[in-house]
Write a protein that holds these residues in place. Structure first.
Motif, PDB file in Angstrom:
ATOM      1  N   GLY A 200       0.803  -1.209   0.000  1.00  0.00           N
ATOM      2  CA  GLY A 200       0.000   0.000   0.000  1.00  0.00           C
ATOM      3  C   GLY A 200       0.837   1.261   0.000  1.00  0.00           C
ATOM      4  O   GLY A 200       0.390   2.314  -0.435  1.00  0.00           O
TER       5      GLY A 200
ATOM      6  N   SER B  50      -7.577  -5.157  -9.112  1.00  0.00           N
ATOM      7  CA  SER B  50      -7.514  -4.761  -7.707  1.00  0.00           C
ATOM      8  C   SER B  50      -8.885  -4.396  -7.163  1.00  0.00           C
ATOM      9  O   SER B  50      -9.719  -3.826  -7.868  1.00  0.00           O
TER      10      SER B  50
ATOM     11  N   SER C  58      -9.297  -2.109  -5.062  1.00  0.00           N
ATOM     12  CA  SER C  58      -9.215  -0.718  -4.607  1.00  0.00           C
ATOM     13  C   SER C  58     -10.455   0.036  -5.054  1.00  0.00           C
ATOM     14  O   SER C  58     -10.870  -0.059  -6.213  1.00  0.00           O
TER      15      SER C  58
ATOM     16  N   ALA D  59      -4.059   4.339  -9.002  1.00  0.00           N
ATOM     17  CA  ALA D  59      -3.197   3.155  -9.010  1.00  0.00           C
ATOM     18  C   ALA D  59      -1.984   3.378  -9.902  1.00  0.00           C
ATOM     19  O   ALA D  59      -0.857   2.992  -9.548  1.00  0.00           O
TER      20      ALA D  59
ATOM     21  N   THR E 223      -9.400  -1.405 -11.466  1.00  0.00           N
ATOM     22  CA  THR E 223      -9.752  -1.357 -10.049  1.00  0.00           C
ATOM     23  C   THR E 223     -11.269  -1.455  -9.939  1.00  0.00           C
ATOM     24  O   THR E 223     -12.002  -1.031 -10.838  1.00  0.00           O
TER      25      THR E 223
ATOM     26  N   ASN F 101     -13.879   7.059   1.647  1.00  0.00           N
ATOM     27  CA  ASN F 101     -12.446   7.029   1.964  1.00  0.00           C
ATOM     28  C   ASN F 101     -11.970   8.300   2.652  1.00  0.00           C
ATOM     29  O   ASN F 101     -10.822   8.385   3.084  1.00  0.00           O
TER      30      ASN F 101
ATOM     31  N   ASN G 242     -15.775  -2.009  -3.203  1.00  0.00           N
ATOM     32  CA  ASN G 242     -14.650  -2.782  -2.653  1.00  0.00           C
ATOM     33  C   ASN G 242     -15.229  -3.881  -1.777  1.00  0.00           C
ATOM     34  O   ASN G 242     -15.607  -3.624  -0.634  1.00  0.00           O
TER      35      ASN G 242
END
Length: 338
Positions: A58, A83, A85, A92, A109, A139, A203
């Protein structure tokens, strides 16, 4: 016996590393060491490669991972970063470059895929009927841009059309209160269920990539399902991202039988690859390392027994593994091959 050179041949009865899932008697037949990644890679043309826990933590690249990825590309192999993410592709790309990785053209992602579905509205369940007002489990640092650029707006659960689960660092609705609290999240879920609001999950992970205890969107989604709510998952192990990745490869003439999924999560990377009917490479030093007893990339003496217990547990749980991984390696980084 297992032929390590032929993808798609290892199924049901035997681990590619030589472990029988049928009993401990086969442990004496298992090799003392696992193969290096690049020696296994020779059997495939394309790789659906996980990020966190496989090539970096990360923040920093794992030692030897950029060199191994470079070696893979120099062999003419095709790589798709796949991913979970919840951030977009550009994020990314920037982070991988900063960590010293070579450029990878295809980065998928779950956050990018979710954004495109919410922005483009290609069809049900991601059509205009979904609505554009949402409560965001986010986030905290780039939720505003993500939501606005997708043509969405934030709203209270009483006025929202759906829930969007990207992270559990904050809650964004019509109020000034942005703090994520479990009791607040529960209240939102209960009102959303009463209003029959769907949840879009960008996610699906249950735990953080570093294995530390922290709530993740997949846990919230599971809770909403248990309440009877409708959940639309975007990301591994669910089919949409695999269909997208395999379609990209098929356009270049790469057949699914020559593609392998690479990752460290049995319930996401390995199960996802199995559901997509492609081979899988399990990276043992990732999120399950402590369960196997791996420390600093070194296998313990009893790693075979630990591995068998781990895989048996995940093959018997609900929504667990369909089968054992096709192949297991300690790490993606392969200094001998690179």
């Amino acid at each position: 016996q297992t032929d390590m050179t032929l993808p798609g041949r290892v199924r049901v009865a035997t681990f590619a590393l030589g472990l029988s899932i049928l009993g401990a008697n086969a442990l004496s037949l298992a090799p003392a060491k696992l193969p290096g990644f690049l020696s296994v890679a020779k059997a495939y043309d394309a790789f659906l490669l996980d990020q966190f826990g496989v090539i970096h933590d990360g923040k920093n690249a794992y030692a030897g991972a950029p060199e191994t990825l470079s070696a893979l590309l120099c062999l003419g192999k095709r790589v798709v970063i796949l991913s979970n993410s919840s951030r977009r592709k550009a994020d990314a790309e920037t982070k991988l470059a900063e960590m010293g990785f070579p450029e990878v053209t295809d980065i998928l992602t779950s956050g990018e895929t979710a954004w495109r579905l919410l922005h483009d509205r290609p069809g049900a369940p991601f059509d205009e009927a979904l609505g554009r007002r949402c409560v965001v489990f986010g986030n905290a640092d780039e939720d505003d841009e993500y939501v606005a650029s997708a043509g969405l707006s934030m709203a209270s659960v009483e006025d929202a059309d759906f829930l969007l689960a990207r992270g559990l660092f904050c809650v964004r609705d019509a109020s000034e209160d942005r703090e994520y609290r479990q009791e607040r999240a529960r209240e939102i879920l209960e009102v959303a269920k009463r209003r029959s609001l769907p949840m879009v999950v960008a996610n699906p992970d249950y735990v953080r990539p570093d294995g530390k205890a922290s709530p993740m969107p997949g846990v919230l989604a599971k809770e909403y399902e248990e309440l009877g709510g409708m959940v639309h998952y975007i990301g591994k192990p669910h089919p949409l991202v695999y269909e997208q990745a395999l379609r990209i490869l098929a356009e270049d003439g790469i057949e699914a039988r020559r593609v392998v999924g690479v990752g460290d999560s049995l319930l996401h990377d390995i199960r996802g690859a199995q559901q997509a009917k492609i081979d899988s490479i399990f990276v043992a030093s990732g999120i399950h390392a402590s369960e196997i007893g791996i420390e600093e990339g070194q296998l313990p003496d009893d790693w075979q027994a630990s591995m068998e217990r781990l895989l048996q547990r995940h093959m018997t749980m609900d929504k667990g593994l369909v089968d054992a991984p096709t192949t297991t390696v300690v790490s993606f980084a392969d200094p001998q091959g690179a």
